[in-house]
Design a protein around this motif. Structure first.
Motif, PDB file in Angstrom:
ATOM      1  N   UNK A 265      -3.798  -2.906 -18.125  1.00 32.34           N
ATOM      2  CA  UNK A 265      -3.984  -2.749 -19.569  1.00 32.34           C
ATOM      3  C   UNK A 265      -5.439  -2.441 -19.871  1.00 32.34           C
ATOM      4  N   UNK A 266      -5.691  -1.309 -20.484  1.00 29.60           N
ATOM      5  CA  UNK A 266      -7.070  -0.906 -20.789  1.00 29.60           C
ATOM      6  C   UNK A 266      -7.781  -1.931 -21.664  1.00 29.60           C
ATOM      7  N   UNK A 267      -7.041  -2.537 -22.580  1.00 35.72           N
ATOM      8  CA  UNK A 267      -7.656  -3.493 -23.509  1.00 35.72           C
ATOM      9  C   UNK A 267      -8.046  -4.802 -22.833  1.00 35.72           C
ATOM     10  N   UNK A 268      -7.558  -5.041 -21.614  1.00 37.89           N
ATOM     11  CA  UNK A 268      -7.903  -6.263 -20.889  1.00 37.89           C
ATOM     12  C   UNK A 268      -9.185  -6.117 -20.063  1.00 37.89           C
TER      13      UNK A 268
ATOM     14  N   UNK B  93       0.825  -1.209   0.000  1.00 38.01           N
ATOM     15  CA  UNK B  93       0.000   0.000   0.000  1.00 38.01           C
ATOM     16  C   UNK B  93       0.858   1.258   0.000  1.00 38.01           C
ATOM     17  N   UNK B  94       1.922   1.356   0.822  1.00 41.51           N
ATOM     18  CA  UNK B  94       2.739   2.577   0.779  1.00 41.51           C
ATOM     19  C   UNK B  94       3.316   2.869  -0.603  1.00 41.51           C
ATOM     20  N   UNK B  95       3.641   1.826  -1.366  1.00 40.88           N
ATOM     21  CA  UNK B  95       4.224   2.044  -2.683  1.00 40.88           C
ATOM     22  C   UNK B  95       3.214   2.601  -3.686  1.00 40.88           C
ATOM     23  N   UNK B  96       1.911   2.475  -3.367  1.00 42.30           N
ATOM     24  CA  UNK B  96       0.898   3.041  -4.264  1.00 42.30           C
ATOM     25  C   UNK B  96       0.984   4.561  -4.337  1.00 42.30           C
ATOM     26  N   UNK B  97       1.500   5.182  -3.281  1.00 42.37           N
ATOM     27  CA  UNK B  97       1.531   6.643  -3.212  1.00 42.37           C
ATOM     28  C   UNK B  97       2.343   7.230  -4.361  1.00 42.37           C
ATOM     29  N   UNK B  98       3.426   6.562  -4.737  1.00 41.28           N
ATOM     30  CA  UNK B  98       4.296   7.079  -5.796  1.00 41.28           C
ATOM     31  C   UNK B  98       4.257   6.237  -7.066  1.00 41.28           C
ATOM     32  N   UNK B  99       3.348   5.260  -7.130  1.00 44.30           N
ATOM     33  CA  UNK B  99       3.301   4.379  -8.294  1.00 44.30           C
ATOM     34  C   UNK B  99       2.788   5.123  -9.528  1.00 44.30           C
ATOM     35  N   UNK B 100       3.195   4.617 -10.692  1.00 42.61           N
ATOM     36  CA  UNK B 100       2.781   5.215 -11.958  1.00 42.61           C
ATOM     37  C   UNK B 100       1.286   4.987 -12.182  1.00 42.61           C
ATOM     38  N   UNK B 101       0.617   5.968 -12.797  1.00 44.23           N
ATOM     39  CA  UNK B 101      -0.802   5.855 -13.117  1.00 44.23           C
ATOM     40  C   UNK B 101      -0.988   5.468 -14.584  1.00 44.23           C
ATOM     41  N   UNK B 102      -1.949   4.571 -14.807  1.00 42.45           N
ATOM     42  CA  UNK B 102      -2.275   4.133 -16.166  1.00 42.45           C
ATOM     43  C   UNK B 102      -3.775   4.349 -16.390  1.00 42.45           C
ATOM     44  N   UNK B 103      -4.129   4.969 -17.502  1.00 41.99           N
ATOM     45  CA  UNK B 103      -5.541   5.180 -17.829  1.00 41.99           C
ATOM     46  C   UNK B 103      -6.142   3.882 -18.372  1.00 41.99           C
ATOM     47  N   UNK B 104      -7.234   3.452 -17.753  1.00 42.81           N
ATOM     48  CA  UNK B 104      -7.876   2.221 -18.238  1.00 42.81           C
ATOM     49  C   UNK B 104      -9.280   2.478 -18.786  1.00 42.81           C
ATOM     50  N   UNK B 105      -9.794   3.708 -18.602  1.00 44.55           N
ATOM     51  CA  UNK B 105     -11.102   4.041 -19.153  1.00 44.55           C
ATOM     52  C   UNK B 105     -11.216   5.561 -19.251  1.00 44.55           C
ATOM     53  N   UNK B 106     -11.731   6.020 -20.413  1.00 45.84           N
ATOM     54  CA  UNK B 106     -12.023   7.454 -20.528  1.00 45.84           C
ATOM     55  C   UNK B 106     -13.308   7.636 -21.340  1.00 45.84           C
ATOM     56  N   UNK B 107     -13.743   8.868 -21.440  1.00 44.92           N
ATOM     57  CA  UNK B 107     -15.060   9.134 -22.034  1.00 44.92           C
ATOM     58  C   UNK B 107     -15.060   9.133 -23.555  1.00 44.92           C
TER      59      UNK B 107
END
Length: 612
Positions: free
Chosen positions: A393-396, A328-342
């Motif tokens: 992965x957004x496609x998954x 959980x602490x590592x989530x604070x600085x983890x990279x963000x990946x977009x999996x859904x947008x409008x």
């Protein structure tokens, strides 16, 4: 007044309301409620519940289903014949004006423990004149309740009643009194030099130690008072030492096992002997906020990894990003990946809200709300991870599906919106809870509902929706009438369902529903709602409008509360993390700050390690 069930009465309890403050901090809807403060004989009063209300009046419901907010003035606390407690108060409109429905009436509450309250009834005093103030006490010698009141025209009256009920009042005739005696009784308040901030004092009663301890445990946040480890252990390797945990003790008598970061560098495990080792009780540090411009946060665990997802306020709620980490602490600085947008699906062209991870029958889903149109069209959707898919992965991820009722029709048609759907499983049955708001023909505000889900296709209900909660209390309809954001927290003794209420501003708060695990969860009578919020802007200085929270358990077995708040009254909604502490009664405490969770001066521990 004696407390007949608790032995020696060496504590005093102050009943009061508060002067309203700035609307964004402490409005009329919060101030016009019963507050309590506690003191031991010879000491000063300590405000309970952060000097915030504990007892609120319920709203009434109009014929069109809308709620009519109500408030309290001049509550009077007294002990009843059976040792329980009663509260008489004048019910008024939320803004402090007179309530026509309460003309000539007093609102009666009862409580067995001063923690939970039951709104009994409006007592019609048979005068038809607004009540200004009232006092009550039980006279054990006469076996009756002595009720005195003053009306808005200056008249003073009395009842001596064998019981406090509408029937008893109806059967009696009020006695007119001289104003002087009644007004003097109303004005007398025992010494209270150190009154809580903004207090409008009412009365003081004596209580025993058992009642006082219950109130302290419930309405004061516990603090870490000791961290204990064994005096001596036998160990053959550093791993044996690492297994030893500290028993963290708290002021409410509760305990929590915590990991210790032991230093074993000076222990020679190849040579027998006795060594003194030191360690520091482990505590993860989460400075608020852990994620800026991220609201409605949720952390899930899937196949050994932790994932973070939230409403994205940074781009006005048009995309959902997730983070992945081993802890959980590592989530604070983890990279963000977009999996859904409008832009990905025509039926989700605007406003993606409140995503949550849920595992059902070993499949991972994201429950969220979406719409191709404006806010008034937002609806619940469910998105499944494909078999053997990668959550990053957004496609998954499969296309989100709108939630439907058991007859196949959409959960809510053209009358309003649905959002904030959550899921939990008990005894093999899967349930969904969500917020629903009717806009047409009138705006009824957001209410909470529950239904059973099909575990194989969790976007389908298999029972009719059942109403769980309406925003009936002043803290729940502050600035707007909203109950939303439910999320389940399940222990071996209770099902807790927290939810958020009021406007999504500095007045946003978290309330609590609870039920027994073996109860009929589709029966509203199985659920108990607390009369006051569990988390608010008063929980921690500098964090405003805390709410829309979720829960996750870490690798040490500790439960964490992910929530959003504002770093300042007008700051952006941003995510925070706090440990969930379970109080002496087993109920969750959401206000545990790092300093209270682990006292800095108690973090270092030591023990002897015997190597044989």
């Amino acid at each position: 007044m004696e407390n007949r069930n608790n032995g020696k009465n060496n504590y005093e309890l102050l009943c009061y309301t508060r002067q309203p403050g700035e609307d964004s901090i402490y409005s009329e809807k919060l101030a016009y409620s019963m507050h309590l403060a506690l003191r031991r004989e010879g000491e000063g009063f300590v405000p309970l519940n952060h000097n915030a209300g504990i007892l609120y009046a319920k709203a009434t419901q109009r014929e069109d289903g809308t709620l009519h907010a109500k408030s309290l003035k001049n509550p009077w606390l007294f002990q009843m014949a059976d040792g329980a407690f009663g509260i008489l108060a004048v019910r008024m409109e939320a803004d402090g004006s007179e309530d026509e429905e309460s003309r000539g009436k007093l609102l009666l509450f009862t409580s067995k423990d001063l923690v939970r309250y039951h709104e009994e009834e409006l007592l019609d005093l048979n005068t038809g004149v607004y009540v200004e103030d009232a006092v009550c006490r039980y006279d054990a010698d006469k076996g009756c309740y002595c009720l005195r009141w003053k009306d808005a025209q200056g008249g003073c009256f009395a009842y001596n009643l064998p019981e406090l009920s509408g029937e008893a009042v109806k059967a009696a005739q009020p006695e007119r009194l001289e104003a002087g005696a009644v007004l003097a009784e109303m004005a007398v308040l025992p010494d209270c030099e150190e009154a809580p901030e903004g207090a409008r004092l009412r009365n003081i009663i004596s209580i025993g130690e058992e009642t006082a301890e219950r109130l302290r445990c419930k309405f004061l946040v516990p603090v870490n008072v000791a961290n204990e480890v064994p005096e001596r252990i036998c160990a053959a390797s550093p791993e044996d030492v690492k297994k030893v945990r500290a028993n963290a003790k708290y002021s409410d008598g509760t305990c929590v096992e915590k990991r210790v970061d032991w230093y074993t560098g000076e222990v020679d495990f190849a040579h027998p002997g006795t060594y003194r080792v030191t360690g520091r009780v482990h505590q993860n540090h989460y400075e608020f906020p852990v994620a800026w411009h991220r609201a409605d946060p949720c952390i899930g665990k899937w196949k050994g990894k932790y994932y973070f997802i939230a409403t994205n306020d940074y781009d006005n709620n048009h995309s959902l990003y997730i983070r992945e980490a081993d802890t959980i602490p590592e989530l604070v600085t983890a990279q963000e990946i977009c999996i859904l947008n409008t832009s990905m699906y025509p039926h989700l062209g605007n406003l993606l809200w409140a995503p949550e991870f849920h595992i059902i029958r070993d499949k991972l889903y994201i429950f969220h709300a979406g719409t191709p149109q404006e806010f008034e069209k937002e609806q619940c959707h469910v998105m499944a991870l494909k078999e053997n898919g990668n959550p990053m992965k957004a496609s998954d991820w499969e296309m989100p599906v709108r939630v439907v009722k058991k007859d196949g029709s959409y959960l809510y048609g053209e009358q309003g919106i649905t959002l904030d759907m959550t899921e939990f499983e008990i005894s093999g049955r899967v349930y969904a809870a969500w917020s629903q708001r009717q806009f047409h023909p009138v705006d009824q505000g957001a209410w909470l509902y529950i239904a059973e889900l099909d575990p194989e296709e969790p976007w389908k209900l298999i029972s009719d929706p059942v109403l769980l909660s309406m925003p009936e209390y002043g803290w729940a309809n502050n600035h707007t009438f909203v109950d939303e954001g439910p999320f389940a927290l399940i222990t071996d003794k209770k099902i807790f369902l927290t939810f958020s209420s009021a406007a999504v501003d500095s007045t946003y708060v978290v309330g609590l529903l609870s039920a027994d695990p073996d109860a009929d969860l589709l029966n509203p009578e199985s659920w108990v709602k607390e009369n006051y919020p569990l988390m608010s802007s008063r929980s921690k200085e500098g964090e405003y409008g805390t709410g829309h929270n979720s829960y996750v358990t870490d690798e040490d077995g500790l439960v964490w509360n992910a929530y959003h708040g504002k770093p300042g009254v007008d700051g952006p909604r941003s995510s925070g993390l706090r440990r969930v502490h379970f109080g002496a009664d087993g109920y969750p405490i959401l206000e545990m700050t790092e300093e209270k969770d682990l006292a800095p001066e108690l973090t270092e521990v030591s023990m002897e390690v015997v190597v044989k």
